[in-house]
Write a protein that holds these residues in place. Structure first.
Motif, PDB file in Angstrom:
ATOM      1  N   ALA A   1     -19.029  41.255 -11.710  1.00 38.63           N
ATOM      2  CA  ALA A   1     -20.047  41.304 -10.659  1.00 38.63           C
ATOM      3  C   ALA A   1     -20.718  39.954 -10.525  1.00 38.63           C
ATOM      4  N   THR A   2     -21.045  39.574  -9.285  1.00 40.81           N
ATOM      5  CA  THR A   2     -22.011  38.482  -9.103  1.00 40.81           C
ATOM      6  C   THR A   2     -23.147  39.007  -8.241  1.00 40.81           C
ATOM      7  N   GLY A   3     -24.359  38.619  -8.607  1.00 40.67           N
ATOM      8  CA  GLY A   3     -25.551  39.012  -7.862  1.00 40.67           C
ATOM      9  C   GLY A   3     -25.623  40.511  -7.665  1.00 40.67           C
TER      10      GLY A   3
ATOM     11  N   VAL B   1     -25.250  35.913 -12.678  1.00 39.92           N
ATOM     12  CA  VAL B   1     -26.436  35.588 -11.870  1.00 39.92           C
ATOM     13  C   VAL B   1     -26.782  34.116 -12.094  1.00 39.92           C
ATOM     14  N   PRO B   2     -27.599  33.525 -11.201  1.00 33.96           N
ATOM     15  CA  PRO B   2     -27.988  32.121 -11.410  1.00 33.96           C
ATOM     16  C   PRO B   2     -28.822  31.934 -12.690  1.00 33.96           C
ATOM     17  N   TYR B   3     -29.889  32.709 -12.819  1.00 31.76           N
ATOM     18  CA  TYR B   3     -30.808  32.566 -13.954  1.00 31.76           C
ATOM     19  C   TYR B   3     -30.918  33.902 -14.702  1.00 31.76           C
TER      20      TYR B   3
ATOM     21  N   LEU C   1     -18.505  36.075  -1.900  1.00 35.35           N
ATOM     22  CA  LEU C   1     -17.188  35.679  -1.412  1.00 35.35           C
ATOM     23  C   LEU C   1     -16.772  34.378  -2.107  1.00 35.35           C
ATOM     24  N   GLY C   2     -15.600  34.347  -2.638  1.00 35.46           N
ATOM     25  CA  GLY C   2     -15.110  33.146  -3.329  1.00 35.46           C
ATOM     26  C   GLY C   2     -14.890  33.406  -4.810  1.00 35.46           C
ATOM     27  N   MET C   3     -15.613  34.397  -5.359  1.00 37.04           N
ATOM     28  CA  MET C   3     -15.466  34.654  -6.791  1.00 37.04           C
ATOM     29  C   MET C   3     -14.057  35.124  -7.111  1.00 37.04           C
TER      30      MET C   3
HETATM   31  P1  NAP Z   1     -26.648  35.419  -6.470  1.00 36.59           P
HETATM   32  O1  NAP Z   1     -27.908  35.972  -7.035  1.00 36.59           O
HETATM   33  O2  NAP Z   1     -26.706  34.139  -5.710  1.00 36.59           O
HETATM   34  O3  NAP Z   1     -25.593  35.288  -7.656  1.00 36.59           O
HETATM   35  C1  NAP Z   1     -24.297  34.851  -7.398  1.00 36.59           C
HETATM   36  C2  NAP Z   1     -23.762  34.279  -8.683  1.00 36.59           C
HETATM   37  O4  NAP Z   1     -22.392  33.952  -8.481  1.00 36.59           O
HETATM   38  C3  NAP Z   1     -24.466  32.981  -9.068  1.00 36.59           C
HETATM   39  O5  NAP Z   1     -24.575  32.919 -10.448  1.00 36.59           O
HETATM   40  C4  NAP Z   1     -23.526  31.927  -8.524  1.00 36.59           C
HETATM   41  O6  NAP Z   1     -23.631  30.694  -9.216  1.00 36.59           O
HETATM   42  C5  NAP Z   1     -22.200  32.585  -8.818  1.00 36.59           C
HETATM   43  N1  NAP Z   1     -21.102  32.045  -8.034  1.00 36.59           N
HETATM   44  C6  NAP Z   1     -21.150  31.267  -6.933  1.00 36.59           C
HETATM   45  N2  NAP Z   1     -19.921  30.944  -6.525  1.00 36.59           N
HETATM   46  C7  NAP Z   1     -19.067  31.539  -7.398  1.00 36.59           C
HETATM   47  C8  NAP Z   1     -17.655  31.565  -7.519  1.00 36.59           C
HETATM   48  N3  NAP Z   1     -16.860  30.926  -6.647  1.00 36.59           N
HETATM   49  N4  NAP Z   1     -17.114  32.244  -8.534  1.00 36.59           N
HETATM   50  C9  NAP Z   1     -17.895  32.902  -9.425  1.00 36.59           C
HETATM   51  N5  NAP Z   1     -19.241  32.897  -9.367  1.00 36.59           N
HETATM   52  C10 NAP Z   1     -19.819  32.229  -8.357  1.00 36.59           C
HETATM   53  O7  NAP Z   1     -25.927  36.521  -5.587  1.00 36.59           O
HETATM   54  P2  NAP Z   1     -26.489  37.321  -4.340  1.00 36.59           P
HETATM   55  O8  NAP Z   1     -27.419  36.476  -3.529  1.00 36.59           O
HETATM   56  O9  NAP Z   1     -26.965  38.654  -4.823  1.00 36.59           O
HETATM   57  O10 NAP Z   1     -25.179  37.480  -3.488  1.00 36.59           O
HETATM   58  C11 NAP Z   1     -24.225  38.420  -3.816  1.00 36.59           C
HETATM   59  C12 NAP Z   1     -23.246  38.541  -2.671  1.00 36.59           C
HETATM   60  O11 NAP Z   1     -22.520  39.735  -2.877  1.00 36.59           O
HETATM   61  C13 NAP Z   1     -23.897  38.637  -1.298  1.00 36.59           C
HETATM   62  O12 NAP Z   1     -23.144  37.837  -0.422  1.00 36.59           O
HETATM   63  C14 NAP Z   1     -23.770  40.115  -0.937  1.00 36.59           C
HETATM   64  O13 NAP Z   1     -23.635  40.322   0.443  1.00 36.59           O
HETATM   65  C15 NAP Z   1     -22.480  40.457  -1.653  1.00 36.59           C
HETATM   66  N6  NAP Z   1     -22.397  41.880  -2.005  1.00 36.59           N
HETATM   67  C16 NAP Z   1     -21.286  42.529  -1.586  1.00 36.59           C
HETATM   68  C17 NAP Z   1     -21.168  43.855  -1.879  1.00 36.59           C
HETATM   69  C18 NAP Z   1     -19.967  44.571  -1.405  1.00 36.59           C
HETATM   70  O14 NAP Z   1     -19.130  43.985  -0.748  1.00 36.59           O
HETATM   71  N7  NAP Z   1     -19.847  45.860  -1.730  1.00 36.59           N
HETATM   72  C19 NAP Z   1     -22.134  44.515  -2.621  1.00 36.59           C
HETATM   73  C20 NAP Z   1     -23.239  43.824  -3.039  1.00 36.59           C
HETATM   74  C21 NAP Z   1     -23.349  42.479  -2.735  1.00 36.59           C
HETATM   75  P3  NAP Z   1     -24.398  29.389  -8.624  1.00 36.59           P
HETATM   76  O15 NAP Z   1     -25.264  29.870  -7.490  1.00 36.59           O
HETATM   77  O16 NAP Z   1     -25.167  28.856  -9.772  1.00 36.59           O
HETATM   78  O17 NAP Z   1     -23.305  28.483  -8.181  1.00 36.59           O
END
Ligand code: NAP
Ligand code: FAD
Length: 328
Positions: free
Chosen positions: A172-174, A202-204, A272-274
């Motif tokens: 999971a991310t975020g 997560v970031p922090y 997206l990208g993970m």
């Molecule tokens: P966030 O708090 O910004 O955390 C994302 C984490 O992923 C950060 O630690 C970030 O690191 C890291 N990350 C960035 N690029 C990455 C990569 N290429 N590979 C692996 N890790 C990476 O997350 P958020 O703001 O909650 O965003 C989560 C995303 O998930 C949103 O776009 C949301 O729409 C989506 N989401 C989708 C679903 C679904 O499709 N069912 C459900 C829930 C959420 P750094 O920032 O330090 O680079």
């Protein structure tokens, strides 16, 4: 139900070689004719009050609507925020992953929950404060407030029909943690004994969601391991910052044997990208015969993982049916 383009889940095509999945109900309530739910609770779900992100666990009572008792872990539901957009049209529906187990939050089938992060930014063009409409609406709600809901949606990102036949690695991310909270509760409630590893990025550290719950479940269940993963500072054990996919290196003794096992399924949810980073790391750390059941890689790019890009995902890098990806 027609979803607006901005909310369309990332589509993928790959050969279906995976397990039969649990049957789900879909689109019982359309976005064009949503039903009224009422906020039951709305609480912060990050580890500490000083979190950099503002993320809340919102529980909605859908009793008396077609959504009661029909949502399955891994599915999403829609929320239609009140008001109109800049063109005067009603706001479009936004999707939110179900964070509550299939039995409902606290085993109450009338309660569905999600994990909502406030979208707060400076406007790309004007530099002024940009507040996402629906995420902030949901995060601002109070118990008793009305929320227009629809769904459920999604039938591919769910658990297998025979969950005890598998082990699970969840990345999971975020807020991508939401469906894993739901699935984890489902799996642990069924006492299948399946091995489950949850890698939560997560970031922090202060952004970690449901952290205390996962730590506690990790202690209670010998078959569950929780691996919180912080990208912008050192981990709890002092090791360097990393992304979720780097756990295949730092915790290779745990994860590689799981990936070697034909029982294991992999679920990926979040930013997206993970999925690209994960595929690249798997290519780097797994022996070809271990990698093969997880993905096929076009021969023209297989020797240059450093040059892989997102456009290659699902065209030249094709995860197998044992990999479930929902990134957005
Ligand atoms: P966030 O708090 O910004 O955390 C994302 C984490 O992923 C950060 O630690 C970030 O690191 C890291 N990350 C960035 N690029 C990455 C990569 N290429 N590979 C692996 N890790 C990476 O997350 P958020 O703001 O909650 O965003 C989560 C995303 O998930 C949103 O776009 C949301 O729409 C989506 N989401 C989708 C679903 C679904 O499709 N069912 C459900 C829930 C959420 P750094 O920032 O330090 O680079
Ligand atoms: P909006 O008002 O819709 O703003 C976002 C839009 O504004 C985007 O089009 C974006 O391009 C644009 N934008 C963003 N930042 C800026 C900026 N700085 N300047 C100008 N424009 C900008 N979210 C969760 O929090 N939890 C979940 O569980 C969850 N599950 C999801 C499941 C699925 C299947 C999908 C597809 C999405 C999921 N999302 C989840 C995302 C959610 O649907 C919303 O997209 C998110 O909450 C933002 O909606 P909003 O109305 O607050 O933002």
């Amino acid at each position: 139900m027609t979803e607006p383009a901005q909310n369309a889940p990332f589509r993928r095509k790959h050969p279906r070689t995976g397990p039969n999945l649990v049957d789900v109900q879909m689109n019982l309530v359309l976005a064009s004719d949503p039903v009224v739910g009422r906020v039951f609770t709305n609480e912060q779900c990050t580890a500490r009050t000083s979190a950099a992100a503002f993320t809340r666990h919102v529980v909605i009572d859908v009793s008396g609507t077609p959504l009661a008792g029909v949502c399955t872990a891994g599915q999403s539901f829609g929320v239609v925020p009140p008001g109109t957009d800049e063109r005067g049209r009603p706001h479009s529906m936004r999707l939110y992953s179900l964070a509550s187990p299939t039995a409902g939050e606290n085993a109450n089938p009338n309660l569905i929950a999600t994990t909502v992060k406030r979208l707060i930014d400076e406007h790309h063009d004007t530099g002024k404060l940009f507040l996402g409409v629906c995420s902030n609406f949901l995060c601002d709600t109070q118990p008793g407030d009305e929320v227009l809901v629809c769904g459920p949606s999604g039938k591919r990102f769910v658990l297998p029909a025979n969950p005890g036949a598998h082990d699970y690695v969840f990345f999971a991310t975020g807020t991508g943690i939401a469906p894993f909270r739901a699935m984890l509760h489902d799996l642990l409630a069924q006492s299948t004994g399946s091995r489950i590893v949850l890698v939560a990025g997560v970031p922090y550290a202060t952004d970690l969601m449901y952290h205390d719950t996962f730590v506690s479940l990790d202690k209670q269940h010998s078959n569950f391991m929780y691996l919180p993963t912080v990208s912008r500072h050192a981990q709890f054990d002092g090791s360097p910052s990393c992304y979720v996919q780097d756990r295949l290196v730092t915790h290779k003794d745990l994860l590689i044997p799981m990936l070697e096992s034909s029982r294991t399924l992999m679920y990926v949810c979040g930013i997206l990208g993970m999925e690209l980073g994960l595929c690249r790391t798997m290519h780097q750390v797994l022996a070809p015969e271990v990698l093969a059941p997880w993905m096929t890689i076009d021969g023209s790019i297989s020797h240059e993982p450093a040059s892989w890009n997102q456009k290659m995902m699902y065209r030249q890098i094709k995860p197998s049916g044992r990999v479930f990806i929902e990134t957005y």
